[in-house]
Design a protein around this motif. Structure first.
Motif, PDB file in Angstrom:
ATOM      1  N   GLY A 145     -25.432 -15.703  24.758  1.00 52.17           N
ATOM      2  CA  GLY A 145     -24.102 -15.220  25.113  1.00 52.17           C
ATOM      3  C   GLY A 145     -23.053 -15.548  24.075  1.00 52.17           C
ATOM      4  N   GLN A 146     -23.352 -16.506  23.185  1.00 50.98           N
ATOM      5  CA  GLN A 146     -22.418 -16.841  22.111  1.00 50.98           C
ATOM      6  C   GLN A 146     -22.685 -15.953  20.901  1.00 50.98           C
ATOM      7  OE1 GLN A 146     -23.309 -21.350  22.469  1.00 50.98           O
ATOM      8  NE2 GLN A 146     -21.195 -21.252  21.757  1.00 50.98           N
ATOM      9  N   LYS A 147     -21.621 -15.593  20.206  1.00 45.86           N
ATOM     10  CA  LYS A 147     -21.747 -14.728  19.027  1.00 45.86           C
ATOM     11  C   LYS A 147     -22.664 -15.360  17.986  1.00 45.86           C
ATOM     12  CE  LYS A 147     -18.562 -14.795  15.966  1.00 45.86           C
ATOM     13  NZ  LYS A 147     -17.277 -14.669  15.203  1.00 45.86           N
ATOM     14  N   GLU A 148     -22.531 -16.683  17.829  1.00 48.50           N
ATOM     15  CA  GLU A 148     -23.343 -17.375  16.828  1.00 48.50           C
ATOM     16  C   GLU A 148     -24.843 -17.292  17.152  1.00 48.50           C
ATOM     17  OE1 GLU A 148     -19.297 -19.376  16.917  1.00 48.50           O
ATOM     18  OE2 GLU A 148     -20.787 -18.641  18.384  1.00 48.50           O
ATOM     19  N   HIS A 149     -25.157 -17.281  18.438  1.00 51.96           N
ATOM     20  CA  HIS A 149     -26.559 -17.138  18.848  1.00 51.96           C
ATOM     21  C   HIS A 149     -27.109 -15.801  18.354  1.00 51.96           C
ATOM     22  CE1 HIS A 149     -30.031 -17.743  21.646  1.00 51.96           C
ATOM     23  NE2 HIS A 149     -30.045 -16.420  21.628  1.00 51.96           N
ATOM     24  N   ASP A 150     -26.353 -14.742  18.560  1.00 44.75           N
ATOM     25  CA  ASP A 150     -26.792 -13.403  18.137  1.00 44.75           C
ATOM     26  C   ASP A 150     -26.945 -13.343  16.620  1.00 44.75           C
ATOM     27  OD1 ASP A 150     -26.694 -12.666  20.790  1.00 44.75           O
ATOM     28  OD2 ASP A 150     -24.674 -11.809  20.642  1.00 44.75           O
TER      29      ASP A 150
END
Length: 543
Positions: A145-150
Motif C-alpha cells: 500500500g506504500q508507494k515505496e513498496h511498489d
C-alpha cells in the motif's frame, strides 16, 4: 562476565548461537609452534577460508602448515549467521553497473559452486552440519500500500529477469508470504530464487579440520601469532612467515586467511569496515518455513534457522550494521532486531543469544581472493561483505588452483591486483575522508577521570600533556592502562561496551579488553602502559 581466556576462543564477550550445540570445550586443541619449519604452503588462519584452502591443497598432495594466533575457529567464521547464498549483498543490477555482466556471471557460477561444495564435502567426510538447500526470498522493507513498496517491487521484477539471464532460477511472486508469518505487518510480494543453502558453520569447519588432522601432510599450531609474511629472494623466491615467539616457517607459498591481511595499506584502503548484529530467538519447530529471508533495508535484515532442541528451533535474525568504532548503542540494535521478529512471527519465544560480528565491504562489491598486491607467492582472501562463508569455500579452490598452476576462469574477477572502477572513485575519496576524520580522536576523551569508568568497562582518557590512554576497569575495580593508539596505523581505539573490546575506527582492528589482538589488520597486541595492564595481557595470552 567472560574470563580473559574467552578472547582466545572467540572475538567478543558475547557468544554466538553456534556454541549451543558445539561448545568451545568440544573443539580440538593443538600445540604452539616451538621450532622453525619448512613446508610447501603455510596457511595463516583457521576459519572457513584457511580450512578450505588447506583442504584443497592437501587433496593435491601439498604439505601444509596452518598457524592460528589464538585457538581454532576463534575469528569471524564462528560469529557468522550461517547462510550460503549466490544472491550477493550488492544485488546483481548494482554489480553489473560497476563491473559488468561478465563479473556478475562469475559471481553466480562461483558462489553456486561454493554452495554445492559444502554439501559435497559434508557428505564425503560424513559431517553432520545441518546442511540443506533452501529457497531465498527478498522482500520490500515497506508494507503493501506504500508507494515505496511498489517501487521496490518493480526493482525485484528487474532483478529477477537479470538473475534468470545469469542462469539462476528466480521469479517475482505477487502476494507471496513466508509460511508462519502471522503478524500484522504486511510485506507480501517477494523475489523468490532457489539453490541457496544454510548449515552449522562451526560443525562443518571442525569436521573438515578433523579430517585434515588425520592426514600425514598437514600440521596445525595454535596460539602462534604471525607478525610478518614476507617474500625473500629475487629469482627463486621463498616466503618467510615469522611468529611472535621467534619461529620462522619457510615455504614456497603463504596464504593469509585472516579475514583481513596483516599489512599496512594496499587492499586495506579498498575496504569499508562494519559491525553487524545477530540474535537467536526460540520458535516452535516447524512453525515457520525454513528459508533464507532478506528485506531491502540498507543495511538489510536477514532471517535463517538452526537447531535448538527437541521442541524449538532458533530463528537467527541479523542486520543493523554500522561502521566499526562509531556506535555505542548496541542494546538498541539488538532490541530493534527482536522487535522486528516479534511483529512478524508472534510465536517467537525467548532470545537466548545476542552477538556481533565484523564484515568488510570491498569498494567494487567483489571479494579479493588470490595473489596479494605486490607479491607473487603470498595470497589473501578478504572483502567478503555478507558472503564470507561462500567466499571462504571459493578461496579454497581459487588459491589452490593458482598455487598448483591450474587455470581458473574466475580468478581474474577476484584478483586482488585489479584496479577499482572509476565509478567508485568518489566513494573511495569519501571513505578516505571519513578515515581521516577519525584521527581527530587524538584530541578526544571519553572520560575526564578514571573514576568515571564503571567496573567491567573502559574508556579513553586523554591527558593534555600525554598520549591518549585506553583504560579498562575490571569487575574488581582494578585499573589497567594501555596506549590508545592502534599498533596498525596509530588511530585511537574506541571502547565497545557490548563485546568488551577496543575497536579501531580507522581500519577495523580489534582487541580484547585485555589488549589481545582479535582482528587485523594490526598484527600485534595493544601496548600496556602500566604493570597492571601488562599482567592482564600476559594473563590473557597464557590463559
Amino acid at each position: 562476565m567472560a574470563s580473559h581466556s574467552h578472547f582466545l576462543d572467540t572475538s567478543g564477550e558475547n557468544d554466538s548461537v553456534w556454541v549451543h550445540l558445539e561448545p568451545y570445550s568440544k573443539r580440538p586443541r593443538y600445540k604452539s609452534l616451538t621450532k622453525d619449519l619448512t613446508t610447501d604452503v603455510c596457511v595463516v588462519g583457521s576459519g572457513i577460508a584457511g580450512v578450505s584452502v588447506a583442504y584443497e591443497l592437501i587433496m593435491r598432495q601439498k604439505n601444509v602448515v596452518m598457524l592460528e594466533a589464538r585457538e581454532i575457529l576463534s575469528g569471524e567464521s564462528g560469529r557468522t549467521s550461517g547462510h550460503l547464498t549466490s544472491d550477493i549483498d550488492s544485488g546483481f543490477t548494482e554489480l553489473v553497473s560497476k563491473r559488468g555482466k561478465d563479473a556478475a556471471q562469475v559471481a553466480v557460477d562461483s558462489h553456486t559452486y561454493a554452495i554445492n561444495q559444502v554439501g559435497e564435502i559434508s557428505k564425503k567426510l560424513g559431517i553432520d552440519c545441518e546442511y540443506r538447500q533452501l529457497p531465498g526470498y527478498d522482500i520490500s522493507q515497506y508494507e503493501r500500500g506504500q508507494k515505496e513498496h511498489d517501487e521496490e517491487v518493480q526493482e525485484f521484477k528487474e532483478e529477477a529477469q537479470l538473475m534468470r539471464e545469469l542462469g539462476m532460477s528466480a521469479e517475482y511472486k505477487e502476494g507471496f508470504a513466508v509460511r508462519g508469518w502471522d503478524g500484522k505487518v504486511d510485506q507480501r510480494d517477494a523475489l523468490v530464487y532457489t539453490g541457496q543453502a544454510t548449515f552449522h558453520p562451526t560443525k562443518y569447519i571442525l569436521g573438515v579440520l578433523k579430517w585434515l588432522t588425520e592426514q600425514p601432510n598437514f600440521q596445525c599450531y595454535t596460539r602462534t601469532r604471525v607478525i610478518s609474511v614476507e617474500e625473500k629472494g629475487i629469482l627463486n623466491k621463498e616466503v618467510k612467515v615469522r611468529t611472535e615467539g621467534g619461529q620462522t616457517v619457510t615455504c614456497n607459498d603463504a596464504v593469509e586467511a585472516t579475514c583481513i591481511p596483516l599489512q599496512k595499506l594496499s587492499v586495506i584502503a579498498q575496504l569499508v569496515y562494519y559491525r553487524t548484529y545477530c540474535i537467536a530467538i526460540r520458535v516452535p519447530k516447524g512453525s515457520i518455513e525454513d528459508c533464507l529471508l532478506y528485506d531491502s533495508m540498507d543495511p538489510y535484515h536477514y532471517v535463517r534457522f538452526t537447531a535448538c532442541d527437541d521442541k524449538d528451533d532458533y530463528l537467527i535474525m541479523g542486520g543493523n550494521d554500522h561502521l566499526v568504532g562509531q556506535e555505542d548503542e548496541q542494546n538498541e540494535r539488538y532490541k530493534e532486531l527482536e522487535d522486528w521478529v516479534r511483529a512478524r512471527f508472534t510465536q517467537a519465544g525467548t532470545v537466548d543469544y545476542k552477538w556481533s560480528g565484523q564484515i568488510l565491504e570491498p569498494v567494487d562489491y567483489t571479494a579479493y581472493i588470490g595473489k596479494n598486491q605486490g607479491n607473487s607467492h603470498i595470497y589473501i582472501s578478504t572483502g567478503d561483505f555478507g558472503n564470507g562463508l561462500t567466499h571462504g569455500v571459493l578461496a579454497g579452490r581459487l588459491i589452490a588452483d593458482e598455487i598448483t598452476g591450474v587455470s581458473n576462469p574466475w580468478s581474474k574477477t577476484y584478483n586482488p591486483k585489479r584496479i577499482p572502477p572509476l565509478s567508485k572513485m568518489p566513494d573511495m575519496i569519501s571513505h578516505d575522508l571519513e578515515i581521516n576524520t577519525q584521527y581527530k580522536r587524538l584530541l578526544h576523551a571519553d572520560v575526564k577521570d578514571i573514576e568515571d569508568i564503571q567496573p567491567g568497562s573502559g574508556g579513553i582518557l586523554n591527558p593534555t600533556t600525554k598520549k591518549p590512554m585506553a583504560v579498562y576497569k575490571d569487575e574488581g575495580g582494578n585499573v589497567h592502562k594501555f596506549s590508545a593508539l592502534c599498533p596498525h596505523m596509530k588511530g585511537v581505539v574506541c571502547w565497545n561496551p557490548d563485546e568488551k573490546s577496543w575497536d579501531c575506527p580507522v581500519h577495523g582492528s580489534r582487541f580484547g579488553k585485555d589488549g589481545l589482538q582479535i582482528m587485523g589488520p594490526a598484527s600485534g597486541n595493544m601496548a600496556p602502559a602500566d604493570e597492571a595492564a601488562e599482567k592482564l595481557l600476559k594473563g590473557g595470552v597464557a590463559a
